[in-house]
Write an enzyme that holds these catalytic residues in place. Structure first.
Site, PDB file in Angstrom:
ATOM      1  N   HIS A 112       0.838  -1.209   0.000  1.00 10.55           N
ATOM      2  CA  HIS A 112       0.000   0.000   0.000  1.00 10.55           C
ATOM      3  C   HIS A 112       0.868   1.252   0.000  1.00 10.55           C
ATOM      4  O   HIS A 112       1.736   1.411   0.839  1.00 10.55           O
ATOM      5  CB  HIS A 112      -0.935   0.000   1.212  1.00 10.55           C
ATOM      6  CG  HIS A 112      -2.140  -0.866   1.013  1.00 10.55           C
ATOM      7  ND1 HIS A 112      -3.340  -0.634   1.628  1.00 10.55           N
ATOM      8  CD2 HIS A 112      -2.321  -1.949   0.231  1.00 10.55           C
ATOM      9  CE1 HIS A 112      -4.221  -1.548   1.246  1.00 10.55           C
ATOM     10  NE2 HIS A 112      -3.623  -2.374   0.400  1.00 10.55           N
ATOM     11  N   TYR A 114      -8.959   5.272   8.131  1.00 11.51           N
ATOM     12  CA  TYR A 114      -9.116   5.521   9.568  1.00 11.51           C
ATOM     13  C   TYR A 114     -10.125   6.650   9.678  1.00 11.51           C
ATOM     14  O   TYR A 114      -9.837   7.779   9.270  1.00 11.51           O
ATOM     15  CB  TYR A 114      -7.795   5.957  10.186  1.00 11.51           C
ATOM     16  CG  TYR A 114      -6.742   4.860  10.270  1.00 11.51           C
ATOM     17  CD1 TYR A 114      -6.574   4.117  11.436  1.00 11.51           C
ATOM     18  CD2 TYR A 114      -5.908   4.565   9.193  1.00 11.51           C
ATOM     19  CE1 TYR A 114      -5.615   3.125  11.535  1.00 11.51           C
ATOM     20  CE2 TYR A 114      -4.943   3.576   9.275  1.00 11.51           C
ATOM     21  CZ  TYR A 114      -4.799   2.849  10.455  1.00 11.51           C
ATOM     22  OH  TYR A 114      -3.847   1.866  10.544  1.00 11.51           O
ATOM     23  N   LYS A 173       0.951  -0.356  15.290  1.00 15.82           N
ATOM     24  CA  LYS A 173       2.341  -0.455  15.738  1.00 15.82           C
ATOM     25  C   LYS A 173       2.657  -1.702  16.573  1.00 15.82           C
ATOM     26  O   LYS A 173       3.834  -2.031  16.771  1.00 15.82           O
ATOM     27  CB  LYS A 173       2.710   0.793  16.566  1.00 15.82           C
ATOM     28  CG  LYS A 173       2.827   2.052  15.748  1.00 15.82           C
ATOM     29  CD  LYS A 173       4.107   2.079  14.941  1.00 15.82           C
ATOM     30  CE  LYS A 173       4.099   3.079  13.820  1.00 15.82           C
ATOM     31  NZ  LYS A 173       3.885   2.528  12.486  1.00 15.82           N
ATOM     32  N   TYR A 175       3.935   6.473  10.475  1.00 12.82           N
ATOM     33  CA  TYR A 175       3.105   5.318  10.117  1.00 12.82           C
ATOM     34  C   TYR A 175       3.917   4.243   9.404  1.00 12.82           C
ATOM     35  O   TYR A 175       3.773   3.046   9.698  1.00 12.82           O
ATOM     36  CB  TYR A 175       1.929   5.768   9.236  1.00 12.82           C
ATOM     37  CG  TYR A 175       0.894   4.679   9.066  1.00 12.82           C
ATOM     38  CD1 TYR A 175      -0.159   4.540   9.974  1.00 12.82           C
ATOM     39  CD2 TYR A 175       0.964   3.772   8.004  1.00 12.82           C
ATOM     40  CE1 TYR A 175      -1.100   3.530   9.844  1.00 12.82           C
ATOM     41  CE2 TYR A 175       0.028   2.757   7.870  1.00 12.82           C
ATOM     42  CZ  TYR A 175      -1.001   2.647   8.785  1.00 12.82           C
ATOM     43  OH  TYR A 175      -1.922   1.638   8.650  1.00 12.82           O
TER      44      TYR A 175
HETATM   45  P1  FAD Z   1       1.787 -12.297  21.468  1.00 16.86           P
HETATM   46  O1  FAD Z   1       1.300 -12.275  20.083  1.00 16.86           O
HETATM   47  O2  FAD Z   1       0.831 -11.973  22.576  1.00 16.86           O
HETATM   48  O3  FAD Z   1       2.416 -13.719  21.712  1.00 16.86           O
HETATM   49  C1  FAD Z   1       2.731 -14.195  23.005  1.00 16.86           C
HETATM   50  C2  FAD Z   1       2.658 -15.703  23.014  1.00 16.86           C
HETATM   51  O4  FAD Z   1       3.043 -16.175  24.291  1.00 16.86           O
HETATM   52  C3  FAD Z   1       1.254 -16.226  22.767  1.00 16.86           C
HETATM   53  O5  FAD Z   1       1.266 -17.173  21.745  1.00 16.86           O
HETATM   54  C4  FAD Z   1       0.816 -16.799  24.124  1.00 16.86           C
HETATM   55  O6  FAD Z   1      -0.024 -17.932  23.970  1.00 16.86           O
HETATM   56  C5  FAD Z   1       2.154 -17.174  24.735  1.00 16.86           C
HETATM   57  N1  FAD Z   1       2.151 -17.165  26.189  1.00 16.86           N
HETATM   58  C6  FAD Z   1       1.510 -16.330  27.026  1.00 16.86           C
HETATM   59  N2  FAD Z   1       1.770 -16.629  28.299  1.00 16.86           N
HETATM   60  C7  FAD Z   1       2.588 -17.698  28.285  1.00 16.86           C
HETATM   61  C8  FAD Z   1       3.192 -18.472  29.292  1.00 16.86           C
HETATM   62  N3  FAD Z   1       2.997 -18.205  30.583  1.00 16.86           N
HETATM   63  N4  FAD Z   1       3.980 -19.498  28.928  1.00 16.86           N
HETATM   64  C9  FAD Z   1       4.204 -19.760  27.606  1.00 16.86           C
HETATM   65  N5  FAD Z   1       3.637 -19.066  26.601  1.00 16.86           N
HETATM   66  C10 FAD Z   1       2.847 -18.042  26.938  1.00 16.86           C
HETATM   67  N6  FAD Z   1      -1.753  -4.904  16.735  1.00 16.86           N
HETATM   68  C11 FAD Z   1      -1.960  -4.207  15.645  1.00 16.86           C
HETATM   69  O7  FAD Z   1      -1.001  -3.588  15.140  1.00 16.86           O
HETATM   70  N7  FAD Z   1      -3.209  -4.187  15.072  1.00 16.86           N
HETATM   71  C12 FAD Z   1      -4.273  -4.875  15.608  1.00 16.86           C
HETATM   72  O8  FAD Z   1      -5.374  -4.835  15.089  1.00 16.86           O
HETATM   73  C13 FAD Z   1      -4.087  -5.595  16.772  1.00 16.86           C
HETATM   74  N8  FAD Z   1      -5.120  -6.265  17.351  1.00 16.86           N
HETATM   75  C14 FAD Z   1      -4.889  -6.939  18.521  1.00 16.86           C
HETATM   76  C15 FAD Z   1      -5.929  -7.615  19.148  1.00 16.86           C
HETATM   77  C16 FAD Z   1      -5.729  -8.290  20.365  1.00 16.86           C
HETATM   78  C17 FAD Z   1      -6.890  -9.022  21.052  1.00 16.86           C
HETATM   79  C18 FAD Z   1      -4.427  -8.295  20.952  1.00 16.86           C
HETATM   80  C19 FAD Z   1      -4.180  -9.016  22.269  1.00 16.86           C
HETATM   81  C20 FAD Z   1      -3.388  -7.631  20.294  1.00 16.86           C
HETATM   82  C21 FAD Z   1      -3.602  -6.955  19.084  1.00 16.86           C
HETATM   83  N9  FAD Z   1      -2.565  -6.279  18.426  1.00 16.86           N
HETATM   84  C22 FAD Z   1      -2.790  -5.588  17.304  1.00 16.86           C
HETATM   85  C23 FAD Z   1      -1.221  -6.274  18.899  1.00 16.86           C
HETATM   86  C24 FAD Z   1      -0.354  -7.313  18.197  1.00 16.86           C
HETATM   87  O9  FAD Z   1      -1.119  -8.425  17.834  1.00 16.86           O
HETATM   88  C25 FAD Z   1       0.737  -7.669  19.178  1.00 16.86           C
HETATM   89  O10 FAD Z   1       1.515  -6.495  19.387  1.00 16.86           O
HETATM   90  C26 FAD Z   1       1.620  -8.819  18.745  1.00 16.86           C
HETATM   91  O11 FAD Z   1       0.889 -10.007  18.740  1.00 16.86           O
HETATM   92  C27 FAD Z   1       2.815  -8.946  19.692  1.00 16.86           C
HETATM   93  O12 FAD Z   1       3.480 -10.144  19.466  1.00 16.86           O
HETATM   94  P2  FAD Z   1       4.187 -10.907  20.648  1.00 16.86           P
HETATM   95  O13 FAD Z   1       4.773 -12.128  20.024  1.00 16.86           O
HETATM   96  O14 FAD Z   1       5.077  -9.987  21.389  1.00 16.86           O
HETATM   97  O15 FAD Z   1       3.017 -11.301  21.666  1.00 16.86           O
HETATM   98  C1  DHB Z   2      -5.401  -3.435  11.040  1.00 17.45           C
HETATM   99  C2  DHB Z   2      -5.368  -3.241  12.383  1.00 17.45           C
HETATM  100  C3  DHB Z   2      -4.897  -2.046  12.878  1.00 17.45           C
HETATM  101  O1  DHB Z   2      -4.856  -1.818  14.197  1.00 17.45           O
HETATM  102  C4  DHB Z   2      -4.475  -1.032  12.036  1.00 17.45           C
HETATM  103  O2  DHB Z   2      -4.067   0.138  12.557  1.00 17.45           O
HETATM  104  C5  DHB Z   2      -4.500  -1.255  10.685  1.00 17.45           C
HETATM  105  C6  DHB Z   2      -4.966  -2.457  10.189  1.00 17.45           C
HETATM  106  C7  DHB Z   2      -5.902  -4.727  10.510  1.00 17.45           C
HETATM  107  O3  DHB Z   2      -6.241  -5.605  11.322  1.00 17.45           O
HETATM  108  O4  DHB Z   2      -5.988  -4.867   9.298  1.00 17.45           O
END
Ligand code: FAD
Ligand code: DHB
Length: 389
Positions: free
Chosen positions: A72, A200, A296, A384
């Site tokens: 994009h 947005y 982010k 962004y």
């Molecule tokens: P996570 O993806 O949370 O991965 C952590 C992993 O550790 C998981 O698989 C979990 O099962 C595991 N875990 C947890 N506790 C334990 C334990 N005690 N022992 C072993 N394993 C464990 N970001 C965006 O930019 N746009 C979005 O739309 C967006 N939507 C989101 C919606 C939700 C509901 C959530 C929670 C987050 C969202 N985010 C979004 C944020 C983005 O998904 C996260 O920043 C990203 O997943 C971070 O990755 P991570 O690997 O650090 O953590």
């Molecule tokens: C999506 C989620 C976000 O939080 C964002 O800022 C842009 C896109 C998505 O899920 O596509």
């Protein structure tokens, strides 16, 4: 069992770190609480910064993204019927990639399988021991049996609710938090996206985001009170609300259909400092959460991995600790800038319960300013598409 780096959590940050370390010949074991299917069913982020795309190339997991991801060159911010295009390509010379977090995670699992990496799923009761000593170890339960994993370093990649952050004594860390008084209701549907680029939308009916996963799969969000439940949101109510927030020319031609996923996520800004305690390093959501408005969350998790992985390779292979000694400071500088941007985007685009009449005027005026000032658009675009590492 023994390894060089024990990685707690098999989400995007844990898997990417493991992949990059394995490629450099550093042994890892990933301990994941959930099943692989469960991890892959969590629909989350959708927009990848150029730096994230680069990191996925470096990890050797970019082939499918390059083929199926959507590049994009811009996005829109709207205020009722005013649509402001942010032209990333023209303003910054670069683009973003629309490619779902589930796809990134799936590609990482396949790559880890291909190189024979150790990922243990469905583990329980992880306890990190002696992280502030030279001989840390991790205990966990799998199939009813208690196991011990000795290691040189521990990477806490276990998200906001994980155990890693809580292992650091409270007098050794500081937390900063803002909880927003609303959440996002997200819907995935097999429909043509409302627009070819993300929108947005600020509106008198609240915030909405029109995003996508492919030419036939749409992802939408609307702002909802924290007390709402998914059951209260029929598809019909969702589409009506979404249309009332989007510019009318977009709403008029929008395709609607049955939802295939619906969930509510609360919005918060959170940072725990520092990211290191002895031989334990926090990565991604384990250390920080941003409201999703700036796209982010996943990108910050990847930039933490960027700062940490070479540092761990140097420490394990050469005994050179300069990188791990400065990991926390280097990562936090970028984290706080993304915190600021995500907070600013959230404030600029959402209605806050009980706000005064002045607040809505400030949002309108910010959007007006963006529509007229290339400098303002460039600042937004630069943040962004992702600040440099
Ligand atoms: P996570 O993806 O949370 O991965 C952590 C992993 O550790 C998981 O698989 C979990 O099962 C595991 N875990 C947890 N506790 C334990 C334990 N005690 N022992 C072993 N394993 C464990 N970001 C965006 O930019 N746009 C979005 O739309 C967006 N939507 C989101 C919606 C939700 C509901 C959530 C929670 C987050 C969202 N985010 C979004 C944020 C983005 O998904 C996260 O920043 C990203 O997943 C971070 O990755 P991570 O690997 O650090 O953590
Ligand atoms: C999506 C989620 C976000 O939080 C964002 O800022 C842009 C896109 C998505 O899920 O596509």
């Amino acid at each position: 069992m023994k390894t060089e780096v024990a990685i707690i959590g098999g989400g995007p940050s844990g898997l990417l770190l493991s992949q990059l370390l394995n490629k450099a010949g550093v042994a890892t074991v990933v301990l994941e609480r959930a099943s692989r299917d469960h991890v892959l069913s969590r629909i989350r982020a959708g927009v990848l910064e150029a730096g994230t795309v680069q990191m996925l190339h470096e990890a050797g997991v970019a082939d499918r993204m390059d083929k199926e991801g959507l590049r994009h060159e811009g996005c829109y911010l709207s205020d009722d019927d005013l649509m402001v295009r942010i032209n990333f390509k023209e303003l910054t010379g670069t683009t973003v990639m629309v490619y779902g977090q589930t796809e990134v995670t799936s590609d990482l699992y396949h790559a880890q399988d291909a190189i024979g990496a150790t990922i243990i799923h469905c583990i329980e009761d992880v306890v990190i021991h002696d992280a502030d000593s030279d001989a840390p170890y991790v205990e966990y339960t799998v199939d009813g049996a208690r196991r011990r994993l000795d290691c040189a370093y521990v990477a806490g990649c276990d998200g906001f609710h994980g155990v890693s952050r809580k292992t650091i004594p409270t007098d050794k860390r500081r937390e900063f938090e803002r909880v927003y008084p609303f959440g996002w209701l997200g819907v995935l549907s097999r429909t043509r996206p409302a627009h070819e680029e993300l929108i947005y939308a600020n509106s008198s009916n609240g915030f909405a985001l029109a995003s996508m996963r492919s030419e036939t799969l749409s992802r939408y969000y609307v702002q909802v009170p924290l007390t709402d439940t998914v059951e209260e949101w029929s598809d019909e109510r969702f589409w009506t609300t979404l249309k009332s927030c989007l510019p009318s020319e977009v709403a008029a031609t929008m395709q609607t259909g049955q939802s295939i996923e619906k969930s509510i996520a609360p919005l918060r800004s959170f940072v725990s400092e520092p990211l290191r305690w002895g031989r334990l390093f926090l990565v991604g959501d384990a250390a920080h959460i941003v409201p999703p408005t700036g796209a982010k969350g996943l990108n910050l998790a990847v930039s933490d991995v960027h700062y940490l992985y070479q540092a761990l390779i140097d420490a394990v292979k050469k005994g050179d600790t300069a990188g791990i000694d400065t990991y926390s400071e280097r990562a936090l500088l970028r984290i706080w800038k993304a915190m600021r941007f995500s907070w600013q985007m959230t404030t600029m685009l959402h209605q806050f319960d009980g706000e005064d009449s002045f607040a809505a005027q400030m949002r309108k005026s910010t959007l007006q300013h963006l529509s007229q000032s290339e400098t303002a658009r460039r600042d937004l675009a630069e943040n962004y598409i992702g600040l440099p590492y």
